[in-house]
Write a protein that holds these residues in place. Sequence first.
Motif, PDB file in Angstrom:
ATOM      1  N   VAL A   9       0.847  -1.187   0.000  1.00  0.00           N
ATOM      2  CA  VAL A   9       0.000   0.000   0.000  1.00  0.00           C
ATOM      3  C   VAL A   9       0.885   1.241   0.000  1.00  0.00           C
ATOM      4  O   VAL A   9       2.058   1.197   0.365  1.00  0.00           O
ATOM      5  CB  VAL A   9      -0.960   0.039   1.224  1.00  0.00           C
ATOM      6  CG1 VAL A   9      -1.918  -1.137   1.198  1.00  0.00           C
ATOM      7  CG2 VAL A   9      -0.199   0.123   2.532  1.00  0.00           C
ATOM      8  N   THR A  10       0.294   2.327  -0.433  1.00  0.00           N
ATOM      9  CA  THR A  10       0.962   3.635  -0.400  1.00  0.00           C
ATOM     10  C   THR A  10       0.151   4.538   0.524  1.00  0.00           C
ATOM     11  O   THR A  10      -0.936   4.160   0.978  1.00  0.00           O
ATOM     12  CB  THR A  10       1.001   4.258  -1.804  1.00  0.00           C
ATOM     13  OG1 THR A  10      -0.355   4.507  -2.222  1.00  0.00           O
ATOM     14  CG2 THR A  10       1.698   3.345  -2.815  1.00  0.00           C
ATOM     15  N   ASN A  13      -3.411   4.833  -0.755  1.00  0.00           N
ATOM     16  CA  ASN A  13      -4.396   3.739  -0.783  1.00  0.00           C
ATOM     17  C   ASN A  13      -4.379   2.861   0.474  1.00  0.00           C
ATOM     18  O   ASN A  13      -4.943   1.774   0.462  1.00  0.00           O
ATOM     19  CB  ASN A  13      -4.232   2.889  -2.047  1.00  0.00           C
ATOM     20  CG  ASN A  13      -2.973   2.041  -2.046  1.00  0.00           C
ATOM     21  OD1 ASN A  13      -2.088   2.188  -1.216  1.00  0.00           O
ATOM     22  ND2 ASN A  13      -2.890   1.136  -3.015  1.00  0.00           N
ATOM     23  N   THR A  14      -3.773   3.337   1.544  1.00  0.00           N
ATOM     24  CA  THR A  14      -3.773   2.575   2.790  1.00  0.00           C
ATOM     25  C   THR A  14      -5.162   2.625   3.419  1.00  0.00           C
ATOM     26  O   THR A  14      -5.687   3.723   3.659  1.00  0.00           O
ATOM     27  CB  THR A  14      -2.751   3.144   3.793  1.00  0.00           C
ATOM     28  OG1 THR A  14      -1.449   3.058   3.222  1.00  0.00           O
ATOM     29  CG2 THR A  14      -2.772   2.379   5.107  1.00  0.00           C
ATOM     30  N   SER A  18      -5.874   0.193   8.716  1.00  0.00           N
ATOM     31  CA  SER A  18      -4.501  -0.329   8.778  1.00  0.00           C
ATOM     32  C   SER A  18      -3.518   0.691   9.341  1.00  0.00           C
ATOM     33  O   SER A  18      -2.420   0.326   9.774  1.00  0.00           O
ATOM     34  CB  SER A  18      -4.013  -0.758   7.380  1.00  0.00           C
ATOM     35  OG  SER A  18      -4.676  -1.923   6.961  1.00  0.00           O
ATOM     36  N   GLU A  19      -3.897   1.966   9.331  1.00  0.00           N
ATOM     37  CA  GLU A  19      -2.965   3.025   9.727  1.00  0.00           C
ATOM     38  C   GLU A  19      -2.419   2.882  11.146  1.00  0.00           C
ATOM     39  O   GLU A  19      -1.209   3.025  11.352  1.00  0.00           O
ATOM     40  CB  GLU A  19      -3.592   4.394   9.489  1.00  0.00           C
ATOM     41  CG  GLU A  19      -3.724   4.705   8.007  1.00  0.00           C
ATOM     42  CD  GLU A  19      -4.472   6.002   7.704  1.00  0.00           C
ATOM     43  OE1 GLU A  19      -4.884   6.707   8.658  1.00  0.00           O
ATOM     44  OE2 GLU A  19      -4.631   6.299   6.514  1.00  0.00           O
ATOM     45  N   LEU A  22       0.197   0.036  11.166  1.00  0.00           N
ATOM     46  CA  LEU A  22       1.410   0.443  10.449  1.00  0.00           C
ATOM     47  C   LEU A  22       2.217   1.437  11.278  1.00  0.00           C
ATOM     48  O   LEU A  22       3.458   1.373  11.293  1.00  0.00           O
ATOM     49  CB  LEU A  22       1.068   1.034   9.080  1.00  0.00           C
ATOM     50  CG  LEU A  22       0.579   0.046   8.024  1.00  0.00           C
ATOM     51  CD1 LEU A  22       0.186   0.785   6.745  1.00  0.00           C
ATOM     52  CD2 LEU A  22       1.624  -1.020   7.731  1.00  0.00           C
ATOM     53  N   SER A  37       3.535  -3.522   4.701  1.00  0.00           N
ATOM     54  CA  SER A  37       2.761  -2.662   3.794  1.00  0.00           C
ATOM     55  C   SER A  37       1.922  -3.490   2.830  1.00  0.00           C
ATOM     56  O   SER A  37       0.858  -3.055   2.390  1.00  0.00           O
ATOM     57  CB  SER A  37       3.685  -1.747   2.995  1.00  0.00           C
ATOM     58  OG  SER A  37       4.337  -0.848   3.842  1.00  0.00           O
ATOM     59  N   ALA A  40      -1.027  -4.800   4.700  1.00  0.00           N
ATOM     60  CA  ALA A  40      -1.926  -3.695   5.055  1.00  0.00           C
ATOM     61  C   ALA A  40      -3.131  -3.561   4.131  1.00  0.00           C
ATOM     62  O   ALA A  40      -4.098  -2.874   4.491  1.00  0.00           O
ATOM     63  CB  ALA A  40      -1.153  -2.380   5.101  1.00  0.00           C
ATOM     64  N   HIS A  41      -3.118  -4.201   2.962  1.00  0.00           N
ATOM     65  CA  HIS A  41      -4.322  -4.186   2.122  1.00  0.00           C
ATOM     66  C   HIS A  41      -5.523  -4.711   2.908  1.00  0.00           C
ATOM     67  O   HIS A  41      -6.642  -4.280   2.689  1.00  0.00           O
ATOM     68  CB  HIS A  41      -4.131  -5.040   0.859  1.00  0.00           C
ATOM     69  CG  HIS A  41      -3.256  -4.394  -0.156  1.00  0.00           C
ATOM     70  ND1 HIS A  41      -3.690  -3.365  -0.947  1.00  0.00           N
ATOM     71  CD2 HIS A  41      -1.966  -4.630  -0.492  1.00  0.00           C
ATOM     72  CE1 HIS A  41      -2.704  -2.991  -1.751  1.00  0.00           C
ATOM     73  NE2 HIS A  41      -1.646  -3.745  -1.492  1.00  0.00           N
TER      74      HIS A  41
END
Length: 178
Positions: A9-10, A13-14, A18-19, A22, A37, A40-41
């Motif tokens: 993910v970037t 698009n996270t 998930s934040e 992460l 990452s 994290a999708h």
Amino acid sequence: MTTPTIAPVTAANTPAASEPTLAAVKAKFGTVPKMFSTFAHSPAALEAVAGYFNAMGGAKLSPRTQEAIAIAVAELNHCTYCLSAHTALAKGHGVKADELSGFRTGRSTDPREQAILDLAVAIARTRAADVGPQLAQARKAGLSDAELVEVVAAVAQNVLTNYLNVVAGTEVDFPRVA
């Protein structure tokens, strides 16, 4: 380098869910490895794998032994990402180059650690279908029931991460081990 089939993910698009996980990974490692990452999708999958790593940090098996298992299982599963990551982590625990080479083939000079690796490799190779001799050897080496459960858990944890990284084609962001 192969193109990832599931790119990490970037920032754009996270998933919001998930934040926080992460952020916790970044606080722990100083960066977010591409494997996390990629997980994290799926916020659920990311939380599960991060929780697994956190929980195994409190295991009876030493970090060195857990890295030995991770390296042996990554080698069996042809996961360059995990092989590279766990080699770097093992070096951080003071494991020497000749020991790292041994771990890749399921070998250790320490008899107790060898019994653990024999069991872990047998579990990974046979999908736990035929591990009686290795289990008996591990018990003879003095492993407790808790440690035996942790060997199984360590193998499962590494199979999960190996499989995602192989399927995703995760770009290695550690010193690459060939």
